[in-house]
Design a protein around this motif. Structure first.
Motif: not given
Lengths: 510, 510
Positions: A257-264, A358-360, B241, B327, B345, B371, B455-456
């Protein structure tokens, strides 16, 4: 036992004056005469790839050993086990008229996997070359050994198996040949056994032992494996740790997953794995898995005394390895290896370096190595770790998670346990153990290093449990040989000294 | 602000009845008349490869855009930056007599790298074809668009850049042309900017902005990029972000060590890294780095209300991604992305799987992605993480450790910080933001999805910091467009609706 260890060492030092003069002269002359031939033979042997799982090449190694043995006057046979897919062990036997004892010599001819990219640039793990020293210590690559070229014993041979453990095969067979060619007498019947599955846990040694129980009888089996003590002194080892591996895979989202769109929001499996691993050991090196140290058999008085006499090389090692402080600040290396361990062999999740993005990640993997000491049972030790993982909230699987698993459990882990085995330890004060000690001491002026148990593992419990024989390990290679890793190498001088050591054991007095 | 968001939406819904009838009739007629021509033009555009680093083709794209603009009556020029190697941005401007506001429209014409093997069999990322739907959802490949063929808006165009972000370039230019050809009036001066380096981090946008500060002045820049909300509803995004990466390397012994011979004596860098990473976040997803959340600018009442009105897609996403729980258990995806993150990452140390061996690795690496939200400064956020690492007993280096470092410090870490940038957020209740919202709402009966921040990350802070203008992102493409990946596609209906959306913004009332 009543005889103190220092008196044994004293006795062996007295003998030394006699036997080094007799034996050493013969052997050193032999080595001066035959060193080029030995080198050529060894280079050929190392050129056959020997990764345990490479079944085609591994059999070529067995065939090569069989030919070497036949050339040296030892009738060799392959022990193929009773099931299919067994890598053959190579066996041979020499009867000595009038002998009352039988000594077996064991080494293994298979090696650890290789990642050629990690080796010195321009080298190939299976095209052995000479190096003057490890490159990180200022050494140079001198290219392949050329037939007939003078041998410099200070140099090293670089290649997979050069130290672990084709050096053992090589030294055993050449010690025998040297005794024959220099017309010296043996004191015992001699047996030879060369295994091809040691690096994958000696998975069929059990089967081979059961099948050939009578043939493999001996008073003591000598294991030629592992490195000599860091001090460089000749070494005897009376035991080994047991070993078992656990491969852990923690699962994240089904796709990266895109770490921005889905991060945290989407949970990160690399973090979960880090948290799990961190929970297993405290910052002082103590394993926090419940009951981890419970089953350990205490050391005997003799073993404690032997430990106290091992030269402490910790400061040298710290400097050489670039280590500021050991994991347990107050514990020496030799004390440490008398304890069970939990080590992280490797970690992996998505990418680092130039491939990182930048991924999960979808999963995070770790491989654990558990070393066991006398008293531990490997199955029980694994169960303790699994119980710890469950207590941390993981659902434990033995396969990839299904859709249903993913729906039902927040924390999913796959655990794969590889074949493991228990530790083994031979009492240091047995008469046969003393005879061997005296024989080895006769080859060197320096006192031997006597180690109750090595840090590493071999399935030596099989010798005791199935064959009912004693086992002692006699290491011959340099300690900085990089065994199991890239740039494995053996110092040629150590190979020659190994031949002398083994020849002395073949002539031991009982 | 006093006016509640629901009242704005209420107002816009009232307007809708008027303006859809006026505008939509014109535009829909235009699209019925010109859809075949638009398709032909778009297919030509998508046929020019546009990977950011392909400097030859990327300039062909710029030239193609310039020609399109000139054909549509917009005098275009290339902005080449002040240094060498800058991919030109294409600029154009239309003055509207009597206009009091200037609105800029930005899109980028470069695309992510392609791995053609990963695309649907028989397709080429730069030979666009029509598909009825994604093949994994039962769609079929219908081949290239044939000139003059009727256009089915339910179908999709497959090709790199079709969604991200040539769709932006295409929709902006055709919205303008449609207004001209249907003789509608503009309410503002219009500027056009098409960048060619967005997918490599907009590395020269900074330079171009400083060089052409006056030329690029506007009251608001509209970014046509990213997908519409998962619900399919038209979407406005008021912020992005920020982002910064940190590469961490924890050091172990200088050479890989046998895990038996040295295990539980030599410290393991993989364990140290795991312990360090675990210390950064608790089991409930809270970052434990001191002050991590301190600088976050609280959401305004308007932003909170907007968040509450975004359709919650979490259950759908959990199912699709195979995630049992997020999370932070109590926090929705849209709430989560309003917070700064610390994501792993990737992780790497020695080997796992079939390459694993029983070693203590020499190093362990992780890449962190931070982010950032409004209020965070990326340098300060990095400093907080570094302070945390130091507090955990690590000596922080910006290079490989020396012998002296290894002697002096028990815990060594190298930290490499990559180029980062801050978040950007435009207040949703600014008059110009409201005007744009009303204009977009006039094109659809469904309420808009208003997102305070995506998010991105995009370097939109440059518009604020250098040009001193506001920025709002107006996504037009379908969310399942596979941007950045194989089989990128745009739904034709979304392209037509994007043209309507942009035309409405060009006619916005201030």
């Amino acid at each position: 036992m009543k005889v103190s260890l220092s008196r044994i060492i004293g006795a062996s030092l007295a003998l030394l004056c006699l036997s080094t003069s007799l034996q050493a002269q013969h052997l050193q002359k032999y080595l001066r005469q035959y060193d080029k031939q030995l080198m050529e033979e060894y280079v050929q042997f190392l050129s056959i790839p020997n990764v345990s799982t490479d079944s085609v090449n591994i059999r070529k190694n067995a065939a090569f050993i069989q030919e070497m043995m036949n050339r040296k006057g030892i009738k060799a046979e392959l022990l193929n086990g009773t099931t299919t897919g067994v890598t053959p062990a190579v066996f041979g036997e020499i009867k000595t008229p009038g002998a009352t004892k039988t000594i077996g010599f064991y080494a293994h001819y298979d090696g650890q996997p290789v990642n050629p990219k990690q080796w010195y640039a321009g080298t190939d793990p299976f095209k052995p070359v000479l190096i003057t020293a490890p490159l990180e210590s200022g050494g140079k690559i001198m290219g392949p050994y050329q037939a007939g070229e003078p041998v410099n014993p200070a140099w090293r041979i670089l290649g997979r198996g050069s130290a672990d453990d084709k050096a053992g095969v090589m030294a055993i067979l050449n010690a025998y040949e040297a005794l024959v060619k220099t017309s010296q007498r043996l004191n015992a019947n001699i047996k030879f056994l060369f295994e091809g599955e040691e690096e994958v846990g000696s998975i069929h040694l059990n089967e081979i032992f059961r099948q050939h129980k009578a043939k493999l009888q001996a008073d003591c089996w000598i294991i030629i494996d592992a490195p000599r003590h860091v001090s460089g002194r000749k070494t005897l080892i009376y035991g080994v740790r047991g070993d078992v591996n656990m491969a852990l895979t923690v699962y994240g989202p089904k796709r990266p997953l895109h770490s921005g769109n889905y991060g945290n929001w989407a949970p990160n499996p690399a973090l979960k794995l880090a948290q799990l691993l961190a929970s297993m050991k405290d910052e002082h090196g103590k394993v926090l898995v419940k009951g981890f140290y419970d089953d350990v058999t205490p050391l005997t008085a003799t073993e404690k005394q032997a430990l106290a006499q091992i030269p402490n090389q910790d400061e040298t090692l710290k400097k050489e390895l670039g280590v500021n402080a050991p994991e347990v600040a107050t514990r020496s290396l030799v004390e440490s290896i008398m304890q069970p361990t939990l080590n992280i062999n490797g970690l992996h999740s998505a990418n680092v370096g130039s491939m990182a993005s930048n991924v999960i990640p979808t999963k995070a993997e770790a491989v654990l190595d558990l070393r066991l000491v006398k008293g531990n049972d490997f199955r029980k030790q694994v169960e303790k770790v699994i119980a710890h993982i469950k207590a941390k909230g993981f659902q434990v699987l033995d396969r990839e998670p299904t859709e249903e698993d993913r729906r039902n459990y927040p924390n999913l882990i796959k655990i794969e346990v590889e074949h493991g085995y228990n530790a083994q330890r031979t009492p240091m004060d047995l008469p046969i153990a003393k005879s061997i000690q005296v024989a080895v001491q006769s080859t060197t002026k320096e006192p031997l290093v006597l180690i109750p148990s090595m840090g590493g593992s071999l399935p030596l419990y099989l010798f005791e449990e199935i064959l009912g024989t004693k086992v002692i390990t006699v290491p011959i290679v340099n300690y900085d040989n990089n065994q199991h890793a890239e740039n494995e190498n053996v110092k040629i001088q150590y190979l020659w000294e190994g031949i002398e050591t083994i020849a002395a054991i073949m002539q031991a007095r009982f």
